[in-house]
Motif scaffolding. Structure first.
Motif, PDB file in Angstrom:
ATOM      1  N   ARG A   1       9.549  -5.557  33.575  1.00  0.00           N
ATOM      2  CA  ARG A   1      10.359  -6.353  34.498  1.00  0.00           C
ATOM      3  C   ARG A   1      11.666  -5.657  34.868  1.00  0.00           C
ATOM      4  NH1 ARG A   1      11.777 -11.522  31.803  1.00  0.00           N
ATOM      5  NH2 ARG A   1      12.441 -12.125  33.868  1.00  0.00           N
TER       6      ARG A   1
ATOM      7  N   ASN B   1      14.058  -4.945  32.760  1.00  0.00           N
ATOM      8  CA  ASN B   1      15.143  -5.609  32.047  1.00  0.00           C
ATOM      9  C   ASN B   1      15.585  -4.893  30.780  1.00  0.00           C
ATOM     10  OD1 ASN B   1      15.549  -7.633  33.860  1.00  0.00           O
ATOM     11  ND2 ASN B   1      14.110  -9.051  32.908  1.00  0.00           N
TER      12      ASN B   1
ATOM     13  N   VAL C   1      11.587  -0.285  38.833  1.00  0.00           N
ATOM     14  CA  VAL C   1      11.364  -1.699  39.085  1.00  0.00           C
ATOM     15  C   VAL C   1      12.598  -2.282  39.745  1.00  0.00           C
ATOM     16  CG1 VAL C   1      10.885  -3.933  38.031  1.00  0.00           C
ATOM     17  CG2 VAL C   1       9.869  -1.858  37.082  1.00  0.00           C
TER      18      VAL C   1
ATOM     19  N   THR D   1      14.718  -5.461  40.595  1.00  0.00           N
ATOM     20  CA  THR D   1      14.883  -6.840  40.150  1.00  0.00           C
ATOM     21  C   THR D   1      16.339  -7.228  40.199  1.00  0.00           C
ATOM     22  OG1 THR D   1      14.755  -8.323  38.251  1.00  0.00           O
ATOM     23  CG2 THR D   1      14.865  -5.994  37.760  1.00  0.00           C
TER      24      THR D   1
ATOM     25  N   ASN E   1      17.764  -9.182  38.262  1.00  0.00           N
ATOM     26  CA  ASN E   1      18.270  -9.412  36.919  1.00  0.00           C
ATOM     27  C   ASN E   1      18.494  -8.130  36.136  1.00  0.00           C
ATOM     28  OD1 ASN E   1      18.517 -12.142  36.954  1.00  0.00           O
ATOM     29  ND2 ASN E   1      16.474 -12.561  36.158  1.00  0.00           N
ATOM     30  N   LYS E   2      18.291  -6.977  36.769  1.00  0.00           N
ATOM     31  CA  LYS E   2      18.398  -5.725  36.018  1.00  0.00           C
ATOM     32  C   LYS E   2      19.788  -5.563  35.423  1.00  0.00           C
ATOM     33  CE  LYS E   2      17.538  -0.782  36.166  1.00  0.00           C
ATOM     34  NZ  LYS E   2      17.070   0.364  36.949  1.00  0.00           N
TER      35      LYS E   2
ATOM     36  N   ASP F   1      13.752 -18.763  31.971  1.00  0.00           N
ATOM     37  CA  ASP F   1      13.578 -17.538  32.740  1.00  0.00           C
ATOM     38  C   ASP F   1      13.933 -17.714  34.213  1.00  0.00           C
ATOM     39  OD1 ASP F   1      12.802 -14.805  32.777  1.00  0.00           O
ATOM     40  OD2 ASP F   1      10.868 -15.348  33.644  1.00  0.00           O
TER      41      ASP F   1
ATOM     42  N   SER G   1      16.608 -11.783  30.438  1.00  0.00           N
ATOM     43  CA  SER G   1      15.232 -11.698  29.949  1.00  0.00           C
ATOM     44  C   SER G   1      14.976 -12.820  28.956  1.00  0.00           C
ATOM     45  CB  SER G   1      14.960 -10.347  29.278  1.00  0.00           C
ATOM     46  OG  SER G   1      15.760 -10.206  28.111  1.00  0.00           O
TER      47      SER G   1
ATOM     48  N   THR H   1      12.201 -13.332  25.827  1.00  0.00           N
ATOM     49  CA  THR H   1      11.149 -12.694  25.049  1.00  0.00           C
ATOM     50  C   THR H   1      10.590 -13.673  24.030  1.00  0.00           C
ATOM     51  OG1 THR H   1      12.219 -10.529  25.261  1.00  0.00           O
ATOM     52  CG2 THR H   1      10.572 -10.769  23.522  1.00  0.00           C
TER      53      THR H   1
ATOM     54  N   GLN I   1       3.829 -12.361  26.217  1.00  0.00           N
ATOM     55  CA  GLN I   1       5.028 -12.237  27.045  1.00  0.00           C
ATOM     56  C   GLN I   1       4.741 -12.710  28.475  1.00  0.00           C
ATOM     57  OE1 GLN I   1       7.649 -11.693  25.375  1.00  0.00           O
ATOM     58  NE2 GLN I   1       6.652 -10.929  23.512  1.00  0.00           N
ATOM     59  N   ASP I   2       5.708 -13.461  29.051  1.00  0.00           N
ATOM     60  CA  ASP I   2       5.552 -13.979  30.421  1.00  0.00           C
ATOM     61  C   ASP I   2       4.234 -14.730  30.587  1.00  0.00           C
ATOM     62  OD1 ASP I   2       7.991 -12.998  31.394  1.00  0.00           O
ATOM     63  OD2 ASP I   2       7.131 -11.026  31.729  1.00  0.00           O
TER      64      ASP I   2
ATOM     65  N   LYS J   1       3.381 -16.748  33.705  1.00  0.00           N
ATOM     66  CA  LYS J   1       3.013 -16.012  34.916  1.00  0.00           C
ATOM     67  C   LYS J   1       1.546 -15.578  34.874  1.00  0.00           C
ATOM     68  CE  LYS J   1       7.666 -14.171  35.749  1.00  0.00           C
ATOM     69  NZ  LYS J   1       8.479 -12.939  35.869  1.00  0.00           N
TER      70      LYS J   1
END
Length: 271
Positions: free
Chosen positions: A57, A59, A77, A79, A81-82, A109, A116, A118, A233-234, A237
């Motif tokens: 992601r 992150n 990537v 994003t 939120n980086k 999230d 992030s 987790t 994870q995730d 999604k």
């Protein structure tokens, strides 16, 4: 890839103060494995797997992200939120346990200021536990989420408030349909400020008389957090229908609880 170059980069990343504890722990394992003459390809494959929950992601912290992209050969990537070097050192981590971690990720999230989320295991005595071990309930761990957030955008008070909305703080034996000690409701604080906020929030909930049973959610000092396997994870999604069905069941049980409490209060007023 040249092993000595990789070792040098691992060494620099481990010493970098911007590297987060989760990243540093995995980088250190890789460095020690290479120093023990383990095969470079196997070591990097394991490291990629360990970093993938955040790396996929974008992150990871910037220097670790660059290293991750290099060893995977992946494209950068993009994003919102980086993590940037300018504010990485100001980020904080909140850790909550409240039933199956699959259902706890999306509500956090999707909020602003969240870097992030987790899924993982914490609070137990077994090192590097697996999902199957935790599921049995013999390791002392609970399923939890570790939330890296920017306190300039999202306050810890807001995160705790969200946590109360997602859980049943009166259930000492699990959460909703999730039964067993591995599904306990726990707030794990990572510093004194979080400890004070969590305790004050819990006391306010007690005094609100919102529930007809004692509040049993624990407030404990954070211990080692072990990220769960990549499959977990995730999860919302990957399997949105499954998570939505679980969310509906939790919501229905919460509604039934509120109706029961309201009914008891109405009976008291009529007496």
């Amino acid at each position: 890839m040249d092993q000595q170059v990789i070792l040098a980069q691992l060494y620099n990343l481990i010493l970098n103060p911007a590297t987060r504890d989760f990243e540093r722990a995995n980088l250190l394992v890789a460095k020690q494995a290479l120093e023990a003459s383990q095969r470079l390809g196997g070591v990097l494959d394991k490291l990629i797997g360990d970093l993938r929950p955040l790396g996929a992601r974008g992150n990871l912290t910037p220097d670790v992200m660059d290293f991750y992209l290099m060893i995977t050969g992946a494209a950068p990537v993009v994003t919102a939120n980086k993590v940037t070097a300018e504010h990485a050192e100001h980020l904080q981590t909140a850790i909550f346990a409240g039933g199956c971690f699959w259902c706890l990720v999306e509500p956090f999230d999707t909020q602003p200021g969240i870097i992030s989320v987790t899924s993982g295991y914490t609070g137990g005595t077994t090192a590097n536990p697996t999902y199957d071990q935790v599921l049995v309930g013999n390791t002392g761990h609970v399923e939890a989420v570790a939330i890296v957030y920017d306190p300039a955008v999202k306050s810890y008070q807001d995160l705790v408030a969200t946590f109360w909305q997602l859980t049943d703080p009166t259930d000492a034996d699990g959460q909703f349909l999730d039964r067993g000690p591995q599904y306990q409701s726990v707030i794990f604080y990572t510093n004194d400020a979080q400890h004070a906020i969590a305790e004050d929030s819990k006391q306010a909930l007690i005094e609100s008389n919102q529930y007809d049973k004692p509040i049993v959610t624990k407030v404990l000092a954070a211990t080692t957090f072990y990220p769960a396997e990549n499959f977990h994870q995730d999860f919302y999604k990957k399997f949105p229908k499954r998570v939505k069905a679980m969310d509906r069941a939790r919501h229905q049980l919460q509604q039934m609880q509120r109706i029961r409490v309201a009914g008891k209060r109405l009976l008291k007023l009529r007496k």
